[in-house]
Write a protein that holds these residues in place. Structure first.
Motif, short mmCIF file in Angstrom:
data_model
loop_
_atom_site.label_atom_id
_atom_site.label_comp_id
_atom_site.label_asym_id
_atom_site.label_seq_id
_atom_site.Cartn_x
_atom_site.Cartn_y
_atom_site.Cartn_z
N GLU A 61 0.83 -1.21 0.00
CA GLU A 61 0.00 0.00 0.00
C GLU A 61 0.86 1.25 0.00
OE1 GLU A 61 -2.23 3.37 1.64
OE2 GLU A 61 -0.54 2.34 2.58
N GLY A 62 1.90 1.26 0.84
CA GLY A 62 2.79 2.41 0.89
C GLY A 62 3.55 2.62 -0.40
N LEU A 63 3.97 1.54 -1.04
CA LEU A 63 4.68 1.64 -2.30
C LEU A 63 3.79 2.23 -3.39
CD1 LEU A 63 7.47 0.94 -3.46
CD2 LEU A 63 6.51 -1.24 -4.22
N ALA A 64 2.54 1.75 -3.47
CA ALA A 64 1.61 2.29 -4.45
C ALA A 64 1.33 3.76 -4.20
CB ALA A 64 0.30 1.48 -4.42
N TYR A 65 1.18 4.11 -2.92
CA TYR A 65 0.93 5.52 -2.57
C TYR A 65 2.09 6.40 -3.00
CZ TYR A 65 0.51 9.73 0.23
OH TYR A 65 0.46 11.04 0.62
N SER A 66 3.32 5.98 -2.68
CA SER A 66 4.48 6.82 -2.93
C SER A 66 4.79 6.93 -4.42
CB SER A 66 5.70 6.25 -2.19
OG SER A 66 5.50 6.28 -0.80
N PRO A 86 -12.11 14.88 -5.43
CA PRO A 86 -13.27 14.03 -5.14
C PRO A 86 -13.22 12.70 -5.90
CG PRO A 86 -13.97 16.29 -5.51
CD PRO A 86 -12.53 16.21 -5.91
N ALA A 87 -12.72 12.74 -7.15
CA ALA A 87 -12.65 11.51 -7.94
C ALA A 87 -11.68 10.50 -7.34
CB ALA A 87 -12.24 11.84 -9.38
N LEU A 88 -10.67 10.97 -6.64
CA LEU A 88 -9.74 10.07 -5.95
C LEU A 88 -10.27 9.66 -4.58
CD1 LEU A 88 -6.35 11.90 -6.67
CD2 LEU A 88 -7.11 9.75 -7.69
N THR A 89 -10.92 10.59 -3.90
CA THR A 89 -11.33 10.35 -2.52
C THR A 89 -12.42 9.30 -2.39
OG1 THR A 89 -10.73 12.61 -1.94
CG2 THR A 89 -12.23 11.46 -0.44
N VAL A 90 -13.41 9.34 -3.28
CA VAL A 90 -14.54 8.40 -3.17
C VAL A 90 -14.07 6.95 -3.25
CG1 VAL A 90 -16.66 7.61 -4.27
CG2 VAL A 90 -16.27 10.08 -3.95
N PRO A 91 -13.31 6.55 -4.28
CA PRO A 91 -12.85 5.15 -4.28
C PRO A 91 -11.89 4.84 -3.15
CG PRO A 91 -11.87 6.38 -6.10
CD PRO A 91 -12.92 7.25 -5.52
N LEU A 94 -13.98 4.24 -0.03
CA LEU A 94 -14.72 2.98 -0.16
C LEU A 94 -13.79 1.77 0.00
CD1 LEU A 94 -17.15 3.80 -3.11
CD2 LEU A 94 -17.71 3.56 -0.68
N LEU A 95 -12.58 1.86 -0.53
CA LEU A 95 -11.63 0.77 -0.39
C LEU A 95 -11.22 0.59 1.08
CD1 LEU A 95 -9.48 1.47 -3.56
CD2 LEU A 95 -10.73 -0.66 -3.09
N LEU A 96 -11.06 1.70 1.81
CA LEU A 96 -10.76 1.59 3.23
C LEU A 96 -11.91 0.91 3.99
CD1 LEU A 96 -9.01 4.95 4.24
CD2 LEU A 96 -7.97 2.73 3.74
N LEU A 116 -6.69 -4.94 -2.48
CA LEU A 116 -7.44 -3.75 -2.06
C LEU A 116 -6.50 -2.67 -1.52
CD1 LEU A 116 -10.50 -5.40 -0.27
CD2 LEU A 116 -10.47 -4.31 -2.52
N ALA A 117 -5.47 -3.08 -0.80
CA ALA A 117 -4.54 -2.11 -0.24
C ALA A 117 -3.76 -1.39 -1.34
CB ALA A 117 -3.58 -2.80 0.72
N VAL A 118 -3.32 -2.12 -2.36
CA VAL A 118 -2.61 -1.50 -3.48
C VAL A 118 -3.52 -0.52 -4.20
CG1 VAL A 118 -1.60 -1.94 -5.74
CG2 VAL A 118 -0.97 -3.36 -3.79
N ALA A 119 -4.78 -0.92 -4.42
CA ALA A 119 -5.73 -0.02 -5.08
C ALA A 119 -5.96 1.23 -4.24
CB ALA A 119 -7.05 -0.75 -5.32
N ALA A 120 -6.05 1.06 -2.92
CA ALA A 120 -6.25 2.23 -2.05
C ALA A 120 -5.04 3.15 -2.10
CB ALA A 120 -6.50 1.76 -0.61
#
Length: 407
Positions: A61-66, A86-91, A94-96, A116-120
């Motif tokens: 998850e951290g790698l995908a975020y960074s 907003p387009a990033l926040t909604v999914p 929901l993933l969280l 799910l963590a990578v997608a988040a």
């Protein structure tokens, strides 16, 4: 408008039209990031019964975020925060919630949790870089912008102190997954409050901002490239490496002195030092440019870190951690200021995201590097080696002007 000789106070910065509202909303959203790491780690461990699985999922998850943070920031530069956030926040929210639901009870699939963590991580909204871009739009004066960036950096530091405490409280009173749900709620409320702020409708005044005193003009061709960002990105990564290493070194130091529980005080001293240093740094009207200040800050931070290894006890280490912290927020503030200065207005969010990404990756690598060193090397030597990135980044910064002159 403020002037270079009489910059706005911290209170005056927050009193700018709608600035306080936007800053408060962004801070609320960033509190989600302060909570989610610990909440998700505890929830994953409880649900899978495996530290290895939980660590792998968090790392992914951290790698995908960074890695994807600059891409998300580039979309915001191109289409604007009102459309992209907003387009990033909604999914993301929901993933969280899905991760919380899966980890509420034991037995969740590690593969599904990892996906799910990578997608988040891939769609997490970059509130920090966007808020710094907004400060740059609101404040045409470099001294006032320095004060705003110092305030922002210190506030973000405190968010990552309060967030874990809140996550731990929820884990004790309810379940770790409840902290993940609260993280989703905080990011959603914060982002939608942020994008509804009138401050986002303020036209950019970056083109009218005077250059920082002592700064050399940056050619347009270079401003559009990545070479100008080498100094702030490299220094941010070096500071991240040092802090990541220090966080684990303090734990090892406390364990070897049989005072493991007291390590929290040393970590608190680091955060307190960073807050004090950042607020004090923002009040100074510097006569030298950030290009000169940043290597100096990096050098002093590295020397203090190297000296911390000679601490005779945890109290002395806590004092040294506070001293190190004095230079953390100023170094990051200066890196963000230089990133803002070295790129055209339409790329400011992406430039800030690169600086932020460099710090996050450096922090993770610092922890990993120390983990490999502490079992085979003297602890004092590990502190010295942990200081090498900061000292090296300063040396590289000093050497670069000479190489440019030679060419």
């Amino acid at each position: 408008m403020s002037s270079p000789t009489r910059p706005l106070s911290y209170l005056a910065v927050l009193r700018l039209p709608s600035a306080g509202r936007a800053f408060g909303a962004a801070l609320l959203g960033r509190l989600s990031y302060g909570m989610v790491f610990l909440s998700l780690t505890l929830a994953l461990t409880a649900a899978t019964g495996s530290y290895a699985v939980a660590g792998t999922v968090i790392a992914l998850e951290g790698l995908a975020y960074s890695l994807l943070s600059p891409l998300r920031a580039g979309l915001i530069d191109r289409y604007g925060p009102r459309r992209v956030l907003p387009a990033l926040t909604v999914p993301y929210a929901l993933l969280l919630v899905c991760l919380a639901a899966l980890t509420w009870q034991p037995g969740a699939s590690g593969w599904l949790l990892g996906t799910l963590a990578v997608a988040a991580g891939g769609c997490a909204p970059p509130l920090g870089p966007v808020m710094r871009t907004l400060w740059s739009d609101l404040l045409p004066d470099r001294q006032a912008l320095q004060r705003a960036y110092s305030l922002d950096t210190v506030a973000e530091e405190l968010v990552f102190v309060v967030g874990p405490l809140l996550a731990g409280l929820l884990a004790a009173l309810a379940t770790p997954a409840a902290g993940v749900v609260l993280s989703a709620a905080l990011i959603a409320i914060g982002v939608f409050a942020f994008v509804s702020s009138p401050a986002l409708r303020t036209p950019s005044r970056a083109s009218t901002r005077p250059a920082e005193p002592g700064a050399e003009p940056v050619p347009t061709r270079r401003r559009l490239g990545t070479g100008a960002l080498t100094l702030p990105i490299a220094t941010s990564a070096a500071v991240g490496l040092c802090l990541g290493a220090l966080s684990l070194l303090m734990v090892v130091f406390a364990e070897r002195h049989h005072q493991t529980a007291a390590v929290a005080w040393a970590q608190a001293a680091l955060s307190a030092g960073s807050a004090v240093g950042g607020l004090a740094y923002g009040t100074v009207s510097w006569r030298v440019s950030g290009v000169v200040r940043l290597p100096v800050l990096s050098t002093v931070l590295g020397l203090a870190l190297a000296a911390a290894g000679a601490s005779p006890n945890l109290y002395a280490l806590g004092a040294m951690a506070g001293l190190i912290g004095l230079f953390v927020a100023p170094a990051l503030t200066t890196a963000y200021l230089l990133a803002d200065e070295f790129v055209p207005p339409e790329h400011r969010t992406q430039a800030g995201a690169w600086v932020n990404t460099a710090f996050n990756i450096g922090d993770s690598l610092g922890v990993a590097a120390v983990g490999l060193m502490v079992d085979g090397l003297p602890l004092a030597l590990c502190f010295v080696l942990a200081a090498v990135p900061a000292l090296s980044s300063a040396l590289i910064a000093v050497a670069r002007p000479g190489r440019r002159a030679k060419r």
